[in-house]
Design an enzyme around this catalytic site. Structure first.
Site, PDB file in Angstrom:
ATOM      1  CE1 TYR A   1      43.450  43.790  45.974  1.00  0.00           C
ATOM      2  CE2 TYR A   1      43.919  43.530  43.634  1.00  0.00           C
ATOM      3  CZ  TYR A   1      44.087  43.130  44.947  1.00  0.00           C
ATOM      4  OH  TYR A   1      44.917  42.074  45.217  1.00  0.00           O
TER       5      TYR A   1
ATOM      6  CE  LYS B   1      41.183  38.954  47.615  1.00  0.00           C
ATOM      7  NZ  LYS B   1      41.072  40.187  46.862  1.00  0.00           N
TER       8      LYS B   1
ATOM      9  NE  ARG C   1      44.720  26.885  26.166  1.00  0.00           N
ATOM     10  CZ  ARG C   1      44.517  27.062  24.850  1.00  0.00           C
ATOM     11  NH1 ARG C   1      43.784  28.052  24.425  1.00  0.00           N
ATOM     12  NH2 ARG C   1      45.053  26.244  23.965  1.00  0.00           N
TER      13      ARG C   1
ATOM     14  CG  ASP D   1      36.201  44.286  41.923  1.00  0.00           C
ATOM     15  OD1 ASP D   1      35.589  43.471  42.640  1.00  0.00           O
ATOM     16  OD2 ASP D   1      37.446  44.316  41.833  1.00  0.00           O
TER      17      ASP D   1
HETATM   18  C1  LIG Z   1      41.655  40.717  45.709  1.00  0.00           C
HETATM   19  C2  LIG Z   1      40.941  41.645  44.824  1.00  0.00           C
HETATM   20  C3  LIG Z   1      41.148  41.626  43.434  1.00  0.00           C
HETATM   21  C4  LIG Z   1      42.164  40.707  42.766  1.00  0.00           C
HETATM   22  O1  LIG Z   1      41.813  39.379  42.907  1.00  0.00           O
HETATM   23  P1  LIG Z   1      42.879  38.155  42.905  1.00  0.00           P
HETATM   24  O2  LIG Z   1      42.000  36.966  43.072  1.00  0.00           O
HETATM   25  O3  LIG Z   1      43.830  38.390  44.032  1.00  0.00           O
HETATM   26  O4  LIG Z   1      43.579  38.203  41.594  1.00  0.00           O
HETATM   27  C5  LIG Z   1      40.402  42.499  42.661  1.00  0.00           C
HETATM   28  N1  LIG Z   1      39.519  43.357  43.211  1.00  0.00           N
HETATM   29  C6  LIG Z   1      39.308  43.405  44.545  1.00  0.00           C
HETATM   30  C7  LIG Z   1      38.324  44.379  45.094  1.00  0.00           C
HETATM   31  C8  LIG Z   1      40.016  42.568  45.399  1.00  0.00           C
HETATM   32  O5  LIG Z   1      39.812  42.627  46.713  1.00  0.00           O
END
Ligand SMILES: *Cc1c(COP(=O)(O)O)cnc(C)c1O
Length: 402
Positions: free
Chosen positions: A115, A214, A57, A189
């Site tokens: 998001y 992603k 962890r 992000d």
């Molecule tokens: C999918 C996504 C998230 C969240 O990510 P998870 O891996 O699903 O928790 C945050 N920001 C953006 C732009 C995303 O496309």
């Protein structure tokens, strides 16, 4: 000579480590803890006098190796060191970062077209903890400056560029300048762009977060996230204690899957971009389509800005069908080759109709306010043969019209 231990002990102990030569590929260290050779060694590691792993962890060789790799990609070609942590998801990366940097009474300044999960995290988890939320059009620098002056409690400027679903881009350098003047942590992000297309740290951002779920993984077979920061002190003293105590760490298996994906990030992104541009140009020529949102098209309002801060224009696009909600539903129901799925950034082409899928429960006025019209379709263009993607869209458009 074989050690004389009982059968039960032989089942439990070992095997010995058989590693002799160095493995060519990153091993998965599926271990929750690490053993010490002596009390002295254990004490030195626990007190931080000696580098070492204790408990997964807190860190693990597989996870740490991949976190550092993403930090290197985000700071590639720059004269700085960046530091990284891998987390269990993109959401946990954002939550861990916010809880690490903000205190009750502080506020976050961000955009309305975030998001969805992030917007809910800010309003449903952080606001009840007395961490305020202020929204502004981040593309409008004068509006941002005014909001910062009116809200001295803002301690974090948080943005996405390109942003869902219209692929609107935000001037990162301009925003960082305003954030610095106001003494805010600036966070990007970078999930949509990836460090191959855009490096927010280069334009002055303090932190970058990712949903590696992603493009970084790219194969749709892992859920994880990343926090990358320029300040070793903030990463170690503000972020790490939260990660460790909330247990938002990644696990070795997902870290390993992310690393597999990263190996082909550049070649995948080149192909995503090439295919997306061709699909966007084709859609723009179709009479059934009202408008195409792709920053690579000169018709897109962010085209010039995207050209300045991105290497290429990415694999995400959206388009508006002339027939509204019915046209959108019809079109989606006739898609065959692409997959209807609420994610993005995979090697295969994914298609989403926000009005009937991801934003079904969002009131229509709020949807429209954020550019999510009834006939809007979002496409995460994959790396397949582009003629198959276009062929599928074409047959679905033909049926939708008849
Ligand atoms: C999918 C996504 C998230 C969240 O990510 P998870 O891996 O699903 O928790 C945050 N920001 C953006 C732009 C995303 O496309």
């Amino acid at each position: 000579m074989k050690k004389k231990i009982g059968f039960g002990s032989s089942c439990v102990h070992g095997p010995e480590e058989y590693r002799t030569t160095r493995p060519h590929q990153l091993p998965i260290y599926a271990t929750s803890s690490f053993v010490f050779e002596s009390i002295e060694e254990g004490m030195e590691v626990f007190t931080g006098q000696r580098q070492g792993h204790l408990y997964s962890r807190f860190g693990n060789p597989t996870i740490d190796a991949v976190a550092e790799k993403i930090a290197r990609l985000e700071s590639h070609g720059m004269d700085i060191d960046a530091f990284g942590y891998l987390t269990s998801s993109g959401m946990s990366a954002i939550a861990t970062l916010a809880l690490g940097l903000l205190r009750p009474g502080d506020a976050i300044l961000t955009q309305g077209n975030l998001y969805g999960g992030t917007a809910e995290l800010f309003s449903k988890v952080l606001e009840p903890l007395n961490i305020g939320l202020v929204l502004a059009r981040l593309g409008d620098k004068r509006a941002v400056a005014r909001v910062l002056a009116e809200h001295p409690s803002v301690r974090m400027l948080y943005f996405e560029t390109p942003a869902n679903p219209t692929l609107e881009c935000i001037d990162i350098a301009g925003l960082c300048e305003l954030g610095r003047q106001a003494g805010c942590h600036v966070v990007a992000d970078n999930t949509f762009a990836t460090p191959y297309l855009q490096q927010p740290l280069k334009f002055g951002t303090d932190f970058v977060v990712h949903s590696t779920t992603k493009y970084l993984n790219g194969h749709g077979n892992s859920t994880a996230g990343a926090i990358i920061g320029k300040s070793q002190a903030l990463m170690q003293e503000a972020i790490f204690p939260k990660l460790k105590l909330l247990g938002t760490n990644c696990n070795p298996w997902d870290a390993w899957l992310v690393n597999n994906g990263l190996k082909t990030l550049e070649v995948r992104m080149e192909r995503h971009c090439r295919n997306a541009r061709q699909v966007a140009e084709w859609l723009e020529s179709r009479p059934e389509v009202e408008r195409v949102n792709y920053p690579g098209l000169v018709s897109h309002p962010s085209h010039t800005l995207a050209k300045r801060q991105m290497r290429d224009f990415g694999g995400m696009l959206s388009f508006e069908l002339k027939g509204g909600l019915e046209a959108g539903k019809q079109f989606m129901n006739h898609i065959k080759f692409c997959s209807l799925a609420p994610t993005m950034g995979d090697v295969d082409t994914l298609i989403l109709h926000p009005a009937s899928m991801s934003h079904l429960n969002v009131p229509r006025e709020i949807r429209l306010d954020n550019g999510i019209t009834d006939g809007l379709v979002r496409l995460s263009v994959g790396i397949e043969s582009v003629e198959d993607i276009i062929g599928d869209l074409e047959q679905a458009l033909r049926i939708e019209k008849s």
